[in-house]
Design an enzyme around this catalytic site. Structure first.
Site, short mmCIF file in Angstrom:
data_model
loop_
_atom_site.label_atom_id
_atom_site.label_comp_id
_atom_site.label_asym_id
_atom_site.label_seq_id
_atom_site.Cartn_x
_atom_site.Cartn_y
_atom_site.Cartn_z
N GLU A 58 -20.52 -7.59 -8.43
CA GLU A 58 -21.67 -8.35 -8.95
C GLU A 58 -22.98 -7.81 -8.34
OE1 GLU A 58 -21.06 -12.59 -9.17
OE2 GLU A 58 -23.21 -12.95 -9.11
N LYS B 147 -18.78 -21.23 -5.75
CA LYS B 147 -18.54 -19.88 -6.30
C LYS B 147 -19.51 -18.90 -5.65
CE LYS B 147 -19.00 -16.33 -9.28
NZ LYS B 147 -20.01 -15.26 -9.22
N ASP C 169 -6.18 -11.09 1.97
CA ASP C 169 -5.69 -11.65 0.71
C ASP C 169 -6.70 -12.67 0.19
OD1 ASP C 169 -4.37 -13.09 -1.24
OD2 ASP C 169 -2.47 -13.16 -0.16
N HIS D 219 -31.61 -11.75 -9.94
CA HIS D 219 -30.37 -11.29 -10.52
C HIS D 219 -30.63 -10.18 -11.53
CE1 HIS D 219 -26.19 -11.59 -11.71
NE2 HIS D 219 -26.59 -11.56 -12.97
C1 MEV Z 1 -23.66 -16.41 -9.16
O1 MEV Z 1 -22.65 -15.47 -8.95
C2 MEV Z 1 -23.67 -17.45 -8.06
C3 MEV Z 1 -24.64 -18.61 -8.25
O2 MEV Z 1 -24.41 -19.22 -9.51
C4 MEV Z 1 -24.38 -19.57 -7.12
C5 MEV Z 1 -25.12 -20.89 -7.22
O3 MEV Z 1 -25.45 -21.32 -8.33
O4 MEV Z 1 -25.31 -21.50 -6.16
C6 MEV Z 1 -26.06 -18.12 -8.23
#
Ligand code: MEV
Length: 440
Positions: A85, A280, A296, A393
């Protein structure tokens, strides 16, 4: 329609590739070429990778990057990360730099206990079973000596074996719930070997136990396996600073930013839809280091998400507070990691990643990984509550879009400069490249 194949694993690599190309792809030659492009010229290294799993036909690359400037307990680390990513390593590096002159990250291992269970069916008196287990506990431990002796010499081993009556959940269901200290090893093989030995001893001893009835002697072992839920293999990482030091963007005052951060974390604590995305983002950091160090990541993922739901509702793994003008931001996560065994000495990049981390113990690696998760979450929430996530991003994703459109190095240079000052959406990038090409 393709037909099932017998003995695929016995075919040579070439034969496997031919079969897959002929049956599942449109262009056999192109398939072969792509697969071969990713083979390593060094045949010894390639063989090593071939033998990691069954039916290897090529290698699957992920970028291996470095996030420098992580001050953890006053020691400076450059953290290796394996991830695809675009913005993750950049975000981690930015968070590391932000906390560098504010005392850095402080971490603490809360526990290192791992769990394994022998699940079995026993039809009889649970009181008698308890007496039996108490009687055979030394035999269970003694029978596994051959497996445990080396671990014990180093200070680890089996720490407890307890009978758990689960008959309220499932008829006649019991467990030997066992705890282990596996030191620098992740310990899966050690734990599973001990458990399988416990199961064999349990069966043998129950057959010979004179206080059991004939039915009670027929203990049926269902399975013996470690648990990836390790709530007592836990680490905490924290950052803190006076609120006034939180100067992140001109558009928002430090106090306002601190309040927004705390509110964002509170939302993730009470709202599962947000909590999953919030966590995530944390896993972006955690998985990347776990993968780079040959651990792992599926086990880590499973254990961490179970921990996030430990009180019955899925919640944020991080926490934030504002007290006495101090902003505090911390994470507590279960992490069963190893720095010996497994891929650690086998995979050259894993070996190098551990060297870059200054050959950490498993305890140290737990702390580094937790920091990577906390840093990632700080960077994500920082963007979310200020500029929005897309700005950073898309800046990082820009190269992917340009590569998709086969931009030349000169075109990339021009457009990277252009999007320093302009918002980079997918359509804006496509348009800018088309304009650039038509102006030539
Ligand atoms: C993207 O990989 C992760 C985010 O969505 C985490 C978040 O929203 O806190 C930017």
């Amino acid at each position: 329609m393709t037909t099932p194949i017998q003995g695929f694993s016995k075919l040579s690599k070439e034969e496997k590739i031919n079969w897959i190309a002929d049956n599942y792809t449109d262009n056999s030659e192109a398939t072969l070429e792509i697969l071969k492009t990713y083979w390593n010229e060094d045949s010894v290294l390639q063989k090593l990778h071939d033998e990691f799993i069954e039916n290897t036909i090529s290698n699957y690359y992920l970028p291996f990057g470095i996030a420098p400037n992580f001050l953890i307990n006053n020691k400076l680390y450059a953290i290796p990360m394996a991830i695809e990513e675009s913005s993750v390593v950049a975000a981690a590096s930015k968070a590391a730099k932000f906390w560098l002159d504010k005392g850095g990250f402080k971490t603490k291992v809360i526990g290192t206990q791992k769990i394994g269970q022998v699940h079995f069916i026993f039809k009889g008196s649970s009181e008698k079973l308890q007496v039996f287990i108490d009687k055979i506990r030394p035999i269970l431990i003694n029978d596994s000596r051959a497996i445990t002796q080396n671990m014990e010499k180093r200070g680890g081993g089996i720490t407890s074996i307890e009978l758990r009556d689960q008959t309220k959940k499932l008829d006649n269901y019991y467990q030997l719930h066992c705890k282990f200290e596996t030191l620098d090893a992740m310990g899966a093989n050690f734990i599973n070997s001990c458990l399988e030995q416990f199961a064999a001893t349990l069966k043998r001893e129950s057959h010979n136990y004179e206080l059991f009835s004939e039915d009670e002697r027929q203990i049926d072992v269902v399975m013996s396996i470690l648990s990836n839920y390790v709530p007592d293999c836990l680490v905490r990482a924290e950052v803190s600073c006076p609120i006034d030091d939180l100067e992140v963007e001109q558009s928002v005052s430090p106090k306002e930013f601190a309040e927004k951060m705390v509110r964002a974390v509170k939302i993730a604590n009470v709202e599962p839809y947000r909590a999953v995305t919030h966590n995530k983002g944390i896993m972006n950091g955690i998985d990347a280091v776990v993968l780079a160090t040959g651990n792992d990541f599926r086990a880590v993922e499973a254990g961490i998400h179970a921990y996030a739901a430990k009180d019955g509702s899925y919640r944020s793994l991080t926490h934030a507070s504002l007290e006495d003008d101090i902003f505090k931001f911390w994470i507590e996560v279960p992490l069963a990691l190893g720095t010996v065994g497994g891929l650690t000495s086998l995979h050259p990049l894993v070996h190098l990643a551990l060297e870059i981390l200054q050959k950490p113990s498993a305890r140290e690696l737990m702390q580094i990984v937790a920091v990577a998760g906390l840093a990632q979450n700080f960077a994500a929430i920082r963007s979310l509550v200020t500029t929005g996530i897309q700005q950073g991003h898309m800046k990082m994703h820009l190269l992917n879009i340009l590569n998709q459109m086969s931009a030349t190095e000169d075109e990339k240079k021009t457009l990277i400069a252009h999007f320093r000052k302009n918002a980079a959406t997918h359509s804006a990038v496509v348009e800018a490249l088309q304009n650039l090409r038509s102006n030539l």
